[in-house]
Design an enzyme around this catalytic site. Structure first.
Site, PDB file in Angstrom:
ATOM      1  CG  ASN A   1      14.885   2.980   2.934  1.00  0.00           C
ATOM      2  OD1 ASN A   1      14.097   3.270   2.461  1.00  0.00           O
ATOM      3  ND2 ASN A   1      14.620   1.528   2.959  1.00  0.00           N
TER       4      ASN A   1
ATOM      5  CG  HIS B   1      12.624  -0.947   7.281  1.00  0.00           C
ATOM      6  ND1 HIS B   1      12.017  -1.287   6.065  1.00  0.00           N
ATOM      7  CD2 HIS B   1      12.452  -1.837   8.354  1.00  0.00           C
ATOM      8  CE1 HIS B   1      11.066  -2.257   7.245  1.00  0.00           C
ATOM      9  NE2 HIS B   1      11.019  -2.709   8.202  1.00  0.00           N
TER      10      HIS B   1
HETATM   11  C1  GAR Z   1       6.825   5.902   7.044  1.00  0.00           C
HETATM   12  O1  GAR Z   1       6.502   5.307   7.861  1.00  0.00           O
HETATM   13  C2  GAR Z   1       8.370   5.040   6.446  1.00  0.00           C
HETATM   14  O2  GAR Z   1       9.147   4.555   7.475  1.00  0.00           O
HETATM   15  C3  GAR Z   1       7.551   3.651   5.009  1.00  0.00           C
HETATM   16  O3  GAR Z   1       6.113   3.992   4.555  1.00  0.00           O
HETATM   17  C4  GAR Z   1       6.017   5.751   5.753  1.00  0.00           C
HETATM   18  C5  GAR Z   1       5.788   6.752   5.003  1.00  0.00           C
HETATM   19  O4  GAR Z   1       5.526   7.568   4.945  1.00  0.00           O
HETATM   20  N1  GAR Z   1       8.261   3.208   4.667  1.00  0.00           N
HETATM   21  C6  GAR Z   1       8.777   1.536   4.435  1.00  0.00           C
HETATM   22  O5  GAR Z   1       7.831   1.241   5.548  1.00  0.00           O
HETATM   23  C7  GAR Z   1       9.990   1.047   3.068  1.00  0.00           C
HETATM   24  N2  GAR Z   1       9.795  -0.108   3.018  1.00  0.00           N
HETATM   25  P1  GAR Z   1       5.608   9.050   4.283  1.00  0.00           P
HETATM   26  O6  GAR Z   1       5.118   8.601   2.523  1.00  0.00           O
HETATM   27  O7  GAR Z   1       3.913  10.014   4.425  1.00  0.00           O
HETATM   28  O8  GAR Z   1       6.836   9.369   4.150  1.00  0.00           O
END
Ligand code: GAR
Length: 199
Positions: free
Chosen positions: A111, A113
């Protein structure tokens, strides 16, 4: 095309920018190839972007399961197991997975984060970093275990918090590092290297 390569399934919920950087990285001498992009929302923008790259896609709409996590996960398993993944990458996948699901893929699920774990598991990571007066923020790639946003850390990248930052400006700066970190970790992980890296 995936002969001899590790098979990677990528789970998304939205735009999938991390998914795209992972997918683009898996070419040439990379030890892995993308075999599935799976979303919990049929309208997730990343699905069309993955399809444009020729990656098989699937969606399981969590709203159809009305809070029945076991039934949602059973549905999620169908396309996921059919893709026979060696590695599963959660990339902006915003549903909490149960212990029985994460246990099934123990040691094979990653994952990303948007915080420097163990700081700020959960949501609103950038605002929480700003509220705490942190001078550094960043992102973490880790192995997924039953506990939310926990598990062995495989890599972290840091960015400075700048005067005048908002959650949005900080998120944008961190996202640039996410796009460097996740492909770097996945390449090493797919080759069997779990030694944590720092960018
Ligand atoms: C990213 O910033 C990721 O780290 C975060 O969501 C965004 C997705 O962006 N993930 C979380 O917060 C997980 N808890 P993306 O769809 O453009 O990759």
């Amino acid at each position: 095309m995936t002969q001899g390569h590790k098979r990677v399934a990528i789970l998304i919920s939205g735009g999938g920018s991390n998914m795209m950087t992972l997918a683009h990285s898996m070419t040439g001498d990379h030890p892995a190839r993308p075999v599935l992009v799976l979303a919990n929302d049929p309208s997730a923008k990343g699905l069309a972007r993955a399809a444009d790259l020729g990656i098989p896609t699937a969606a399981v709409d969590h709203r159809a399961y009305k809070g029945d996590r076991a039934a949602f996960e059973a549905a999620l398993l169908q396309p996921l197991l059919a893709a026979r993944p060696d590695v599963i990458c959660l990339a902006g996948f915003m549903r909490i997975l149960t212990g029985s699901f994460t246990q099934r893929f123990a040691g094979r699920m990653l994952n990303i984060h948007p915080s420097l774990l163990p700081k700020y598991p959960g949501l609103h990571t950038h605002q929480r970093a700003l509220d705490a007066g942190d001078t550094q923020a960043g992102c973490t790639v880790h192995e997924v275990i039953a506990d939310l946003d926990a598990g062995p850390i495989l890599g972290q990248a840091t960015v400075p918090v700048l005067a005048g930052d908002t959650a949005d400006t900080l998120a944008a700066r961190v996202l640039i590092q996410e796009h460097r970190l996740y492909p770097a970790v996945l390449r090493r992980f797919a080759a069997g290297d779990r030694q944590p890296i720092t960018l």
